[in-house]
Design an enzyme around this catalytic site. Structure first.
Site, PDB file in Angstrom:
ATOM      1  N   GLU A 273       1.014   1.156   1.038  1.00 30.99           N
ATOM      2  CA  GLU A 273       0.477   0.027   1.807  1.00 30.99           C
ATOM      3  C   GLU A 273       1.519  -1.080   1.988  1.00 30.99           C
ATOM      4  O   GLU A 273       2.244  -1.410   1.045  1.00 30.99           O
ATOM      5  CB  GLU A 273      -0.756  -0.549   1.096  1.00 30.99           C
ATOM      6  CG  GLU A 273      -1.900   0.430   1.042  1.00 30.99           C
ATOM      7  CD  GLU A 273      -3.171  -0.163   0.424  1.00 30.99           C
ATOM      8  OE1 GLU A 273      -3.220  -1.378   0.127  1.00 30.99           O
ATOM      9  OE2 GLU A 273      -4.128   0.612   0.239  1.00 30.99           O
TER      10      GLU A 273
ATOM     11  N   ASP B 254      -6.754   6.545  -2.326  1.00 29.66           N
ATOM     12  CA  ASP B 254      -7.149   5.831  -3.549  1.00 29.66           C
ATOM     13  C   ASP B 254      -8.557   5.252  -3.401  1.00 29.66           C
ATOM     14  O   ASP B 254      -9.094   4.648  -4.331  1.00 29.66           O
ATOM     15  CB  ASP B 254      -6.117   4.772  -3.963  1.00 29.66           C
ATOM     16  CG  ASP B 254      -5.873   3.719  -2.907  1.00 29.66           C
ATOM     17  OD1 ASP B 254      -6.524   3.774  -1.856  1.00 29.66           O
ATOM     18  OD2 ASP B 254      -5.031   2.827  -3.146  1.00 29.66           O
TER      19      ASP B 254
ATOM     20  N   ASP C  44      -2.121   9.268  -1.537  1.00 30.57           N
ATOM     21  CA  ASP C  44      -1.848   7.828  -1.681  1.00 30.57           C
ATOM     22  C   ASP C  44      -1.004   7.550  -2.917  1.00 30.57           C
ATOM     23  O   ASP C  44      -1.266   8.119  -3.995  1.00 30.57           O
ATOM     24  CB  ASP C  44      -3.171   7.065  -1.847  1.00 30.57           C
ATOM     25  CG  ASP C  44      -3.627   6.404  -0.564  1.00 30.57           C
ATOM     26  OD1 ASP C  44      -2.811   6.271   0.368  1.00 30.57           O
ATOM     27  OD2 ASP C  44      -4.814   6.019  -0.500  1.00 30.57           O
TER      28      ASP C  44
ATOM     29  N   LYS D 136       1.471   8.115   1.090  1.00 30.98           N
ATOM     30  CA  LYS D 136       1.121   6.903   1.859  1.00 30.98           C
ATOM     31  C   LYS D 136       1.261   5.700   0.941  1.00 30.98           C
ATOM     32  O   LYS D 136       0.857   5.743  -0.223  1.00 30.98           O
ATOM     33  CB  LYS D 136      -0.300   7.002   2.406  1.00 30.98           C
ATOM     34  CG  LYS D 136      -0.736   5.743   3.172  1.00 30.98           C
ATOM     35  CD  LYS D 136      -1.974   5.969   4.005  1.00 30.98           C
ATOM     36  CE  LYS D 136      -3.275   5.920   3.246  1.00 30.98           C
ATOM     37  NZ  LYS D 136      -3.548   4.622   2.584  1.00 30.98           N
TER      38      LYS D 136
ATOM     39  N   GLU E 284      -5.603  -0.123   9.590  1.00 29.31           N
ATOM     40  CA  GLU E 284      -6.977  -0.295   9.105  1.00 29.31           C
ATOM     41  C   GLU E 284      -7.521  -1.651   9.521  1.00 29.31           C
ATOM     42  O   GLU E 284      -6.900  -2.696   9.251  1.00 29.31           O
ATOM     43  CB  GLU E 284      -7.000  -0.151   7.566  1.00 29.31           C
ATOM     44  CG  GLU E 284      -8.408  -0.304   6.989  1.00 29.31           C
ATOM     45  CD  GLU E 284      -8.542   0.177   5.555  1.00 29.31           C
ATOM     46  OE1 GLU E 284      -7.551   0.706   4.979  1.00 29.31           O
ATOM     47  OE2 GLU E 284      -9.646   0.035   5.003  1.00 29.31           O
TER      48      GLU E 284
HETATM   49  O1  KIV Z   1      -7.760   5.402   0.395  1.00 29.85           O
HETATM   50  C1  KIV Z   1      -8.182   5.684   1.523  1.00 29.85           C
HETATM   51  O2  KIV Z   1      -9.184   6.364   1.713  1.00 29.85           O
HETATM   52  C2  KIV Z   1      -7.427   5.153   2.676  1.00 29.85           C
HETATM   53  C3  KIV Z   1      -8.081   5.255   4.003  1.00 29.85           C
HETATM   54  C4  KIV Z   1      -9.099   4.193   4.145  1.00 29.85           C
HETATM   55  C5  KIV Z   1      -7.091   5.227   5.118  1.00 29.85           C
HETATM   56  O3  KIV Z   1      -6.368   4.621   2.521  1.00 29.85           O
END
Ligand code: KIV
Length: 251
Positions: free
Chosen positions: A104, A34, A73, A102, A169
């Protein structure tokens, strides 16, 4: 790869041309992050990114990749409950050919539910860009003993919930090394030191075309490179040989 001691290289991508190039150059994982909201759309945060945006960019990426593993994401507010998360994650797999999603934060119940539905999950701890309004600023996380212990517990619980991968991160390198050794699943670091099982960077950061100052953890791989392909290859080699990130890119 973790069991074999081979470092995992990852980059973000958002379109078919970069996806094909990254794929041909041997990068192991492509993340349709994202971060698209910041580096492509020009927003200050990742919050304006929607499911439709991630679906569109994931389709562009998967159309041209042959071998790299693609993670997409789940954007801000696309996983407020396990059920809604499953519906949105299923769209990324079904309509855009992503292989993993993914999300968070320590969302154990959601991770467990997604895995029960057959959806592979990558967790994400440390700096959580989708929570920037709670966290206040983009900075290194888990610096105190208490916060470090909490992060270790959360990482273990994310693994127990069934996640297959974890992104850390902006956390101290020593802590990220400890988490990588404790977990069975691979830990991919960004600003988390060289001891992680793999590394990820935002493509535009390592090509030095992100607007503004590069974050400390990013390296300009275009420096001294003859082409974009040479820069991406140099990054891939540096990750495999554990020469990136150096101490100057770590906390
Ligand atoms: O959105 C993204 O690019 C990420 C990376 C920073 C791991 O989540």
């Amino acid at each position: 790869m973790k069991q074999a001691g081979e470092k995992i290289s990852s980059l973000t991508a958002y379109d078919a041309s970069f996806s094909a190039l990254i794929d041909q150059l041997g990068i192991d994982i492509i993340l349709v992050g994202d971060s698209v909201g910041m580096v492509i759309q020009g927003h200050q945060t990742t919050l304006p990114v929607t499911m439709e945006h991630i679906l569109y960019h994931t389709r562009c990426v998967t159309r041209s990749r042959q071998r790299a593993f693609v993670v997409a994401d789940l954007p801000f507010m696309s996983y407020p409950t396990p059920q809604i998360a499953a519906e949105n994650a299923a769209r990324l797999l079904r309509e855009a050919d992503a292989q993993m999603v993914k999300l968070e934060g320590p969302r154990y119940e959601t991770i467990e539910f997604l895995v029960q539905q057959g959806i592979p999950v990558c967790g994400h701890l440390g700096l959580l860009p989708q929570s920037i309004n709670l966290m206040g600023e983009y900075k290194v996380h888990a610096k105190t003993v208490n916060d470090a212990e909490l992060l270790v517990e959360q990482a273990l619980d994310i693994e127990r919930a069934g996640a297959s991968l974890l992104v850390l991160e902006c956390v101290p390198a020593e802590l990220a090394g400890k988490v990588s050794r404790l977990l069975t699943i691979p830990v991919i670091g960004i600003g988390a030191g060289v001891e992680c099982d793999g590394q990820i960077l935002v493509l535009y950061d390592m090509l030095n075309i992100t607007q503004g100052k590069l974050p400390r953890f990013a390296k300009n791989f275009m420096h001294g490179a003859e082409s974009i392909a040479a820069a991406i290859s140099a990054y891939h080699q540096a990750v495999k040989q554990a020469s990136f990130p150096g101490k100057e890119h770590s906390y």
